[in-house]
Design a protein around this motif. Structure first.
Motif, short mmCIF file in Angstrom:
data_model
loop_
_atom_site.label_atom_id
_atom_site.label_comp_id
_atom_site.label_asym_id
_atom_site.label_seq_id
_atom_site.Cartn_x
_atom_site.Cartn_y
_atom_site.Cartn_z
N PHE A 188 0.83 -1.20 0.00
CA PHE A 188 0.00 0.00 0.00
C PHE A 188 0.87 1.25 0.00
N PRO A 189 0.63 2.21 -0.90
CA PRO A 189 1.47 3.41 -0.93
C PRO A 189 1.22 4.30 0.29
N SER A 190 2.24 5.06 0.67
CA SER A 190 2.10 6.00 1.77
C SER A 190 2.48 7.39 1.28
N GLU A 191 2.07 8.38 2.05
CA GLU A 191 2.42 9.75 1.71
C GLU A 191 3.93 9.93 1.64
N ASP A 192 4.66 9.18 2.46
CA ASP A 192 6.11 9.30 2.51
C ASP A 192 6.81 8.75 1.27
N ASP A 193 6.08 8.00 0.42
CA ASP A 193 6.67 7.51 -0.83
C ASP A 193 6.83 8.62 -1.85
N MET A 194 6.18 9.76 -1.59
CA MET A 194 6.23 10.91 -2.48
C MET A 194 6.70 12.13 -1.70
N GLU A 195 7.20 13.12 -2.41
CA GLU A 195 7.69 14.31 -1.72
C GLU A 195 7.53 15.54 -2.61
N ALA A 196 7.01 16.61 -2.02
CA ALA A 196 6.95 17.90 -2.72
C ALA A 196 8.28 18.61 -2.53
N VAL A 197 8.93 18.98 -3.62
CA VAL A 197 10.25 19.60 -3.55
C VAL A 197 10.25 20.91 -4.34
N ALA A 198 11.15 21.80 -3.97
CA ALA A 198 11.29 23.06 -4.69
C ALA A 198 12.10 22.83 -5.96
N GLY A 199 11.87 23.65 -6.95
CA GLY A 199 12.61 23.57 -8.21
C GLY A 199 12.45 24.87 -8.97
N ALA A 200 13.00 24.92 -10.15
CA ALA A 200 12.90 26.10 -11.00
C ALA A 200 12.94 25.65 -12.46
N THR A 201 12.39 26.48 -13.34
CA THR A 201 12.40 26.17 -14.77
C THR A 201 12.37 27.47 -15.56
N MET A 248 -2.26 4.90 -11.78
CA MET A 248 -0.98 5.50 -11.43
C MET A 248 -0.23 4.68 -10.39
N ARG A 249 -0.98 3.94 -9.57
CA ARG A 249 -0.32 3.10 -8.56
C ARG A 249 0.61 2.09 -9.22
N GLY A 250 0.20 1.50 -10.32
CA GLY A 250 1.04 0.52 -10.99
C GLY A 250 2.36 1.10 -11.47
N ARG A 251 2.36 2.36 -11.86
CA ARG A 251 3.57 3.01 -12.37
C ARG A 251 4.57 3.29 -11.26
N MET A 252 4.14 3.17 -10.00
CA MET A 252 5.02 3.49 -8.87
C MET A 252 5.80 2.28 -8.38
N SER A 253 5.60 1.13 -8.99
CA SER A 253 6.35 -0.09 -8.66
C SER A 253 7.30 -0.42 -9.81
N LYS A 254 8.32 -1.18 -9.49
CA LYS A 254 9.27 -1.61 -10.53
C LYS A 254 8.78 -2.91 -11.15
N HIS A 255 8.72 -2.95 -12.48
CA HIS A 255 8.25 -4.12 -13.20
C HIS A 255 9.37 -4.73 -14.03
N GLU A 256 9.54 -6.04 -13.88
CA GLU A 256 10.54 -6.73 -14.71
C GLU A 256 10.06 -6.81 -16.16
N ARG A 257 8.75 -6.97 -16.33
CA ARG A 257 8.17 -6.99 -17.67
C ARG A 257 7.45 -5.67 -17.90
N PRO A 258 7.74 -4.98 -18.98
CA PRO A 258 7.13 -3.67 -19.22
C PRO A 258 5.62 -3.75 -19.29
N SER A 259 4.96 -2.73 -18.75
CA SER A 259 3.51 -2.61 -18.85
C SER A 259 3.18 -1.70 -20.02
N TYR A 260 1.88 -1.33 -20.13
CA TYR A 260 1.49 -0.47 -21.25
C TYR A 260 1.91 0.98 -21.03
#
Length: 347
Positions: free
Chosen positions: A22-35, A59-71
């Motif tokens: 199960f994903p947690s808030e700590d798996d993601m982080e808001a960071v400062a940047g510039a462009t 989007m949850r599926g994209r947050m895990s590492k897959h040995e076989r590529p997904s769509y």
């Protein structure tokens, strides 16, 4: 050019690590940047100012590492999270997109995104509609419901239709489109409040709270005594197993999503697949990007339904980019009511 090339702040949400379980808030982080709000000379890239971001279960599926590529490719830790959103063009080298155009499509979870390949973007044709609708009913989830019901399941008048996760972004539209087609429609949802919405707001014939049902097979027999012609599948797991037992001969299952399994390290599997043979049921998975060529037809139809009061729509809006991780995680506990999105900058 100097003013256009000025550096601007660009707060963003990154994936900190690959997610297991199960994903947690700590798996993601808001960071400062510039462009810089410019594109390279001769490039067909565009720079977007992001207005609304869509939270979607896939989007949850994209947050895990897959040995076989997904769509869709995995999101790499340390990189910005990518999803669908509504944006305004602030710099463009693309001949079909000019500064000030409003678009929806794949973008980053950040204030500004450089999109090298604008083929993933759709220009918004109906800016008189609420722009946030293009994260949902007029965007990817709405198109998913439209093609899943009409193209994959081939709904027709008189069909008995079951929609799981029926109050969500896709389910609420799929059920209403089925009603417009002349179908009998029942939905399942995870709270009494949501079931009430199905019946009073979205016009479903009936609905039930799956969390209160001890036996899903018995529940479906109660609501579909003669069987299900179409199951619009958003959940998987035990719900799919129960639906398989209750399909009618030559029934159709449109496999849209399996949210009950996205956070499992091992898939549950289905036990009642023999029903596909016994009842000659067609079960077909689909990915909405295969149907992007249908978008303009869908957009005109759906705008007409909305303006004519034939489709109702509910959004759950989180305010501020920093709320995006919590909003996304809430999809997997059913915290949201309606389409979950994040308002980054309102126009």
């Amino acid at each position: 050019m100097a003013a256009a090339a000025a550096e601007v702040p660009n707060r963003r949400v990154i994936l900190k690590r690959y997610v297991t379980g199960f994903p947690s808030e700590d798996d993601m982080e808001a960071v400062a940047g510039a462009t810089h709000l410019v594109v390279a000379p001769g490039s067909t890239a565009v720079v977007l100012k992001n207005l609304y971001l869509s939270c979607d279960p896939y989007m949850r599926g994209r947050m895990s590492k897959h040995e076989r590529p997904s769509y869709v490719p995995d999101i790499v830790p340390g990189e910005v999270i990518v999803g669908f959103g509504v944006s305004k063009v602030v710099a463009s080298g693309h001949p079909d997109l000019k500064v000030g155009d409003l678009v929806w499509g794949l973008t980053g979870w950040e204030e500004y995104t450089l999109v090298p390949d604008a083929r993933s973007l759709f220009k918004i044709s109906h800016s008189e509609m609420p722009l946030s609708y293009y994260t949902g009913v007029l965007g990817m989830p709405g198109l998913t419901a439209y093609v899943g019901l009409c193209e994959v399941a081939k709904a027709k008048k008189g069909d008995s239709v079951f929609v799981s996760a029926a109050s969500g972004a896709v389910g609420q539209i799929a059920g209403q489109l089925a009603k417009l087609t002349g179908c009998y429609v029942v939905g399942s949802a995870g709270s009494d409040e949501k079931v009430n919405l199905l019946k009073t707001k979205f016009g479903f014939d009936d609905g039930f709270n799956y969390k209160k049902e001890q036996d899903l097979n018995a529940a479906l027999r109660r609501y579909f005594p003669e069987g299900i012609d179409i199951y619009f599948e958003n959940v998987g797991g035990a719900m799919l197993d129960a639906a398989l037992l209750n399909m009618r001969v030559h029934g159709r299952i449109a496999m849209c999503g399996m949210i009950s399994e996205y956070n499992l390290e091992q898939p549950q599997g289905a036990r009642n697949l023999s029903s596909l043979i016994v009842k000659r049921v067609r079960m077909e998975g689909f990915v909405v990007s295969d149907y992007f060529g249908e978008y303009r037809r869908f957009e005109e139809d759906m705008v007409g339904y909305l303006k004519g009061g034939k489709i109702a729509y509910i959004e759950d809006v989180a305010e501020g980019l920093e709320k995006a991780p919590v909003a996304l995680i809430g999809l997997f506990t059913g915290r949201n009511v309606g389409k979950q999105l994040v308002a980054v900058a309102r126009e």
